[in-house]
Design an enzyme around this catalytic site. Structure first.
Site, PDB file in Angstrom:
ATOM      1  N   GLY A  30       0.795  -1.229   0.000  1.00 59.31           N
ATOM      2  CA  GLY A  30       0.000   0.000   0.000  1.00 59.31           C
ATOM      3  C   GLY A  30       0.827   1.280   0.000  1.00 59.31           C
TER       4      GLY A  30
ATOM      5  N   LYS B 285       4.839  19.391  -6.031  1.00 56.04           N
ATOM      6  CA  LYS B 285       5.271  19.935  -4.736  1.00 56.04           C
ATOM      7  C   LYS B 285       6.418  20.931  -4.935  1.00 56.04           C
ATOM      8  CE  LYS B 285       3.721  15.780  -2.400  1.00 56.04           C
ATOM      9  NZ  LYS B 285       4.101  14.436  -1.951  1.00 56.04           N
TER      10      LYS B 285
END
Ligand code: NAP
Length: 437
Positions: free
Chosen positions: A188, A206
């Site tokens: 995950g 970002k």
């Protein structure tokens, strides 16, 4: 208990981050009220499916699919839906109806930031986005407030946890990219479609946000040079380790000075970092942002760059700031684009490089390679040669790992092209920038 004024808080989205924000708003209501000087009343949560199972238990009556009605009358709108639309439309509606806004939406800010900031500026609203650059790590507030009187020279960020996890395991376990990626997907850490992470798109968003803020300049996403980590293999990792480096996907935002004045460069790529550099010790899925400021010197901000509850922490910090300002009133301070510095392409950037070549293992080859580098204004700092194949009496192949002094990227890439075409170079194995000087 102080009888605080109530502020109406509308939440858009109750996924990984939003559900945790809703829970913490309720659990920490008293502390938040004391910090904010107002009671933060969660008036509703807009989602797509009001009956979907949530990560935390929340009262059913808070949920609605009607975001537009929820926004009406809200003092603070927290957007945690993600994506461009309808998030953009809802944020503009919120701003125009008098709310201050909090968002963690890097994709939206990196592509439509100026539109959102301008809209807020027009009506004196504020936009808070601490969680949009490095998850739980406070970096927006330090850049916007704490370092407001300083001049940021350079930011180097490990701002994507998935790629740091992959590169860290390749480095520490000698594993191959594809194997670690598959593992990361199973655990995950990586999405089923890992493109946004491994190709550097997330880090580029970002970088655009951080550079815009740090350099008082609007940095559009397409001005960010971007390379991902899919070409990084075990042999590059081994060569890096052997030379005392580690490979990290870095977002580099840099102020440049030359005879034509100041400019900035914003780039994302896998780069070599000396193992003694603080960024080299950022392991696993952690993030870190290393800031070099004129007066403050070197600062490093480190922690969880993602995760629902971790990111919720940063969002709530913003909610408190938004609440204080909402009460104090006055004109919001928009994003500064005062400097509006030119953004140069990566070809105009100067860094050190490590070039790995496979060459014919014959007398004179090294001299030919050195000659081509010198003609291309690339000066050699170190050379290491290893024979990797002895061809049973026939000339073998040697691997040359060349460390350069600082060189202009454009000179370097033209020189590498000439090396590749030179006849003595069998293969250009890799060219990596060395960052962190
Ligand atoms: P998420 O788990 O996918 O949750 C998104 C939420 O938004 C869901 O509750 C969804 O409703 C709702 N939503 C989506 N589209 C909607 C629509 N058209 N109308 C109404 N509701 C809608 O996302 P997340 O991971 O929490 O991320 C939220 C934001 O935080 C993103 O901008 C992300 O980039 C940013 N962020 C996330 C992390 C992280 O670790 N997850 C870290 C830093 C920043 P349903 O539940 O009904 O589908």
């Amino acid at each position: 208990m102080t009888d605080y004024r109530r502020l109406r808080v509308a939440l858009l989205g109750a996924g990984a981050v939003g559900s945790q924000v809703a829970a913490l708003l309720r659990q920490h209501a008293d502390e938040l009220a004391d910090r904010a000087g107002a009671r933060l009343e969660l008036v509703g949560i807009a989602v797509r499916d009001v009956d979907a199972k949530r990560d935390v238990e929340l009262p059913r009556e808070l949920f609605t699919t009607d975001a537009e009605s929820l926004i009406v009358g809200a003092d603070i709108v927290i957007e945690l839906m993600g994506g461009i639309e309808p998030a953009r439309g809802y944020l503009l509606q919120a701003i125009n109806s008098g709310a201050d806004i909090v968002t963690a939406n890097k994709a939206l800010l990196a592509t439509h930031g100026p539109e959102i900031f301008d809209a807020a500026d027009q009506v004196g609203a504020e936009v808070y986005y601490e969680a949009a650059a490095a998850g739980a790590i406070p970096i927006i507030r330090p850049l916007r407030d704490s370092l407001a009187g300083d001049r940021v020279q350079r930011i180097m960020g490990i701002v994507n946890g998935t790629t740091n996890y992959i590169l860290d395991r390749m480095d520490t376990e000698g594993a191959e990219f594809a194997d670690v990626l598959a593992d990361a997907q199973r655990l995950g850490y990586a999405e089923a479609d890992p493109t946004a992470d491994v190709e550097g798109y997330d880090a580029a968003q970002k970088a655009a946000i951080l550079a815009s803020l740090a350099f008082h300049t609007t940095v559009p996403l397409d001005a960010v040079h971007r390379e991902g980590i899919t070409a990084v293999d075990k042999s590059m990792m081994d060569a890096a380790r052997h030379a005392g480096y580690v490979i990290k996907l870095l977002a580099v935002c840099e102020r440049l000075h030359d005879e034509s004045g100041e400019s900035i460069s914003v780039r994302v790529y896998p780069a070599l970092i000396d193992r003694a550099h603080p960024l080299a010790s950022v392991h696993g899925a952690n993030n870190a942002v290393f800031v070099q400021a004129e007066a403050a010197g070197n600062l490093m901000f480190y922690g969880a760059g993602a995760g629902g509850v971790q990111t919720a922490s940063a969002v709530l910090g913003d909610v408190v700031s938004a609440a204080r300002r909402h009460i104090a009133g006055g004109v919001g301070v928009g994003e500064s684009t005062l400097a509006n510095l030119p953004i140069v392409p990566v070809g105009r950037v100067t860094t050190r490089y490590q070039i790995t070549l496979e060459v014919d293992d014959q007398a004179g080859v090294l001299a030919t390679v050195a000659g081509i580098l010198s003609e291309g204004r690339v000066s050699i700092a170190t050379v290491e040669q290893t024979v990797i194949q002895d061809g049973n009496g026939r000339p073998g192949v040697a691997r040359l790992v060349i460390g350069t002094h600082k060189a202009l990227e454009q000179d370097l890439s033209e020189t590498v092209d000439r090396l590749a075409a030179s006849g003595v170079v069998e293969r250009v194995v890799s060219v990596l920038r060395v960052e962190g000087d």
